[in-house]
Design an enzyme around this catalytic site. Structure first.
Site, PDB file in Angstrom:
ATOM      1  N   ASN A 296     -14.496  -3.897   8.890  1.00 43.53           N
ATOM      2  CA  ASN A 296     -15.111  -2.616   8.565  1.00 43.53           C
ATOM      3  C   ASN A 296     -16.358  -2.922   7.747  1.00 43.53           C
ATOM      4  O   ASN A 296     -16.267  -3.317   6.585  1.00 43.53           O
ATOM      5  CB  ASN A 296     -14.138  -1.738   7.769  1.00 43.53           C
ATOM      6  CG  ASN A 296     -14.723  -0.381   7.412  1.00 43.53           C
ATOM      7  OD1 ASN A 296     -15.904  -0.255   7.107  1.00 43.53           O
ATOM      8  ND2 ASN A 296     -13.879   0.642   7.431  1.00 43.53           N
TER       9      ASN A 296
ATOM     10  N   GLU B 274     -16.763   1.665  11.124  1.00 43.63           N
ATOM     11  CA  GLU B 274     -17.617   2.379  10.171  1.00 43.63           C
ATOM     12  C   GLU B 274     -19.068   1.911  10.278  1.00 43.63           C
ATOM     13  O   GLU B 274     -19.702   1.532   9.287  1.00 43.63           O
ATOM     14  CB  GLU B 274     -17.083   2.233   8.742  1.00 43.63           C
ATOM     15  CG  GLU B 274     -17.310   3.483   7.917  1.00 43.63           C
ATOM     16  CD  GLU B 274     -16.593   3.477   6.578  1.00 43.63           C
ATOM     17  OE1 GLU B 274     -16.993   4.296   5.729  1.00 43.63           O
ATOM     18  OE2 GLU B 274     -15.652   2.679   6.373  1.00 43.63           O
TER      19      GLU B 274
ATOM     20  N   ASP C 109      -9.387  -0.900  11.248  1.00 43.69           N
ATOM     21  CA  ASP C 109      -9.056  -0.303   9.969  1.00 43.69           C
ATOM     22  C   ASP C 109      -8.089   0.845  10.252  1.00 43.69           C
ATOM     23  O   ASP C 109      -8.492   1.908  10.706  1.00 43.69           O
ATOM     24  CB  ASP C 109     -10.331   0.199   9.286  1.00 43.69           C
ATOM     25  CG  ASP C 109     -10.069   0.868   7.944  1.00 43.69           C
ATOM     26  OD1 ASP C 109      -8.888   1.029   7.584  1.00 43.69           O
ATOM     27  OD2 ASP C 109     -11.042   1.246   7.273  1.00 43.69           O
TER      28      ASP C 109
ATOM     29  N   ASN D  22      -6.282   2.389   8.012  1.00 38.56           N
ATOM     30  CA  ASN D  22      -6.180   3.288   6.872  1.00 38.56           C
ATOM     31  C   ASN D  22      -4.723   3.606   6.529  1.00 38.56           C
ATOM     32  O   ASN D  22      -4.367   4.755   6.222  1.00 38.56           O
ATOM     33  CB  ASN D  22      -6.976   4.575   7.120  1.00 38.56           C
ATOM     34  CG  ASN D  22      -8.401   4.473   6.620  1.00 38.56           C
ATOM     35  OD1 ASN D  22      -8.652   3.972   5.529  1.00 38.56           O
ATOM     36  ND2 ASN D  22      -9.353   4.924   7.433  1.00 38.56           N
TER      37      ASN D  22
ATOM     38  N   ASP E  99      -6.470  -3.358   6.958  1.00 41.74           N
ATOM     39  CA  ASP E  99      -7.081  -3.838   8.199  1.00 41.74           C
ATOM     40  C   ASP E  99      -6.049  -4.730   8.901  1.00 41.74           C
ATOM     41  O   ASP E  99      -5.619  -5.739   8.347  1.00 41.74           O
ATOM     42  CB  ASP E  99      -8.356  -4.613   7.903  1.00 41.74           C
ATOM     43  CG  ASP E  99      -9.342  -3.777   7.106  1.00 41.74           C
ATOM     44  OD1 ASP E  99     -10.122  -3.032   7.723  1.00 41.74           O
ATOM     45  OD2 ASP E  99      -9.316  -3.853   5.857  1.00 41.74           O
TER      46      ASP E  99
ATOM     47  N   ASP F 154     -16.792  -2.978   1.280  1.00 40.08           N
ATOM     48  CA  ASP F 154     -15.579  -3.020   0.460  1.00 40.08           C
ATOM     49  C   ASP F 154     -14.397  -3.617   1.220  1.00 40.08           C
ATOM     50  O   ASP F 154     -13.310  -3.770   0.661  1.00 40.08           O
ATOM     51  CB  ASP F 154     -15.231  -1.643  -0.110  1.00 40.08           C
ATOM     52  CG  ASP F 154     -15.409  -0.512   0.883  1.00 40.08           C
ATOM     53  OD1 ASP F 154     -15.633  -0.787   2.079  1.00 40.08           O
ATOM     54  OD2 ASP F 154     -15.325   0.667   0.466  1.00 40.08           O
ATOM     55  N   HIS F 155     -14.604  -3.970   2.491  1.00 40.03           N
ATOM     56  CA  HIS F 155     -13.613  -4.678   3.295  1.00 40.03           C
ATOM     57  C   HIS F 155     -14.069  -6.125   3.503  1.00 40.03           C
ATOM     58  O   HIS F 155     -15.262  -6.427   3.425  1.00 40.03           O
ATOM     59  CB  HIS F 155     -13.458  -4.045   4.680  1.00 40.03           C
ATOM     60  CG  HIS F 155     -12.936  -2.647   4.667  1.00 40.03           C
ATOM     61  ND1 HIS F 155     -11.690  -2.311   5.124  1.00 40.03           N
ATOM     62  CD2 HIS F 155     -13.524  -1.477   4.286  1.00 40.03           C
ATOM     63  CE1 HIS F 155     -11.511  -1.006   5.021  1.00 40.03           C
ATOM     64  NE2 HIS F 155     -12.616  -0.478   4.511  1.00 40.03           N
TER      65      HIS F 155
END
Length: 278
Positions: A10, A37, A150, A152, A221, A250-251
């Site tokens: 991501n 994303e 991802d 989530n 992930d 941030d991943h």
């Protein structure tokens, strides 16, 4: 099956994170990559830069938000479908399916679902149900299949540094976890957790409260493989060094290695690369 490294990442904005992505591709040289994303329309996807790095690409973009892509090293991925079956009216770019290097690849960006309860969480669960329905045919396929992205979802409390401050978050809700468990119950293998059943491994560290510096992470992930591909699973890990670079997502990229079929054995320590490995 030839040796392959398949990764999901991501990027949290393909425009802002393109230098990070290209640096990672050059250093790690994955064979197949699922991106999420993108936060860019198709016309803004950097296909030429990615091609110059040695990768063919397919992408399903969206202005400002969402967006997914599949990259294949030294070849062009072959499109199977854009969009998740059952979500034909969905305007959000979240699902892309292709074939590359002999593997069917399903790249997904599952809805976050926050705030919950509410319409966004309802959308998350509806989308998840359609994914479960479609995944059933992929799981039973005679072809090797990996479903990566991802999700989530934090599957268990072992996949988060501390669940207390996240108890109201959509990623930890019982409904979200139940959907993920039902998905695995079809016969999918959660690659990283299968190989490292007793280790805390994270793929996401948010930008707040020094969570990266303190290793206060989450595992959201995932790379799931179907029974045809499972015997070829060799290793899995997180290229955590990418999260420590300047202007990072941030991943961090999460990956599996495939090779000649053999029985996979649990490992004591997951291979997590840090800046010290440079």
């Amino acid at each position: 099956m030839k040796n392959l490294k398949i990764a999901t990442f991501n990027v949290n904005g393909i425009g802002a994170r393109l230098p990070n992505l290209l640096q990672w591709l050059e250093r790690e040289q994955p064979d197949i990559v699922c991106l999420q994303e993108l936060k860019a329309p198709d016309k803004a996807f950097p296909a030429h830069e990615i091609e110059a790095a040695g990768y063919g690409s397919l992408h399903l973009g969206q202005t400002s938000w969402n967006g997914v892509a599949i990259l294949a090293r030294d070849t062009e991925p072959l499109l199977i479908r854009k969009g998740l079956p059952g979500e034909e009216q969905d305007t959000q770019a979240r699902y892309l399916e292709a074939a590359a290097h002999g593997v069917v690849v399903a790249c997904l960006y599952l809805p976050n679902g926050n705030p919950q309860p509410g319409p966004k969480f309802d959308y998350k669960l509806r989308w998840f149900e359609h994914l479960i329905q479609h995944a059933e045919s992929l799981q039973a396929s005679d072809h090797p299949v990996v479903m990566a992205g991802d999700f989530n979802v934090v599957p268990t409390d072992e996949d988060i540094y501390n669940p207390r401050s996240w108890l109201k978050d959509a990623l930890l809700q019982p409904e979200s976890r139940d959907c993920y468990a039902r998905l695995l119950a079809q016969g999918w293998l959660d690659s990283l957790r299968h190989l490292y059943p007793d280790e805390r491994v994270y793929t996401f560290w948010d930008y707040f409260r020094q969570h990266w510096q303190k290793n206060s992470g989450l595992r959201i992930d995932h790379l799931l493989v179907n029974p045809v591909l499972a015997p070829h699973l060799k290793d899995a890990g997180v290229d955590a060094w990418v999260r420590g670079e300047e202007h990072p997502s941030d991943h961090a990229p999460t990956w599996i290695r495939l090779g000649a079929a053999r029985k996979a054995k649990p490992r004591k320590n997951a291979r997590k690369k840090t800046s010290a490995d440079k």
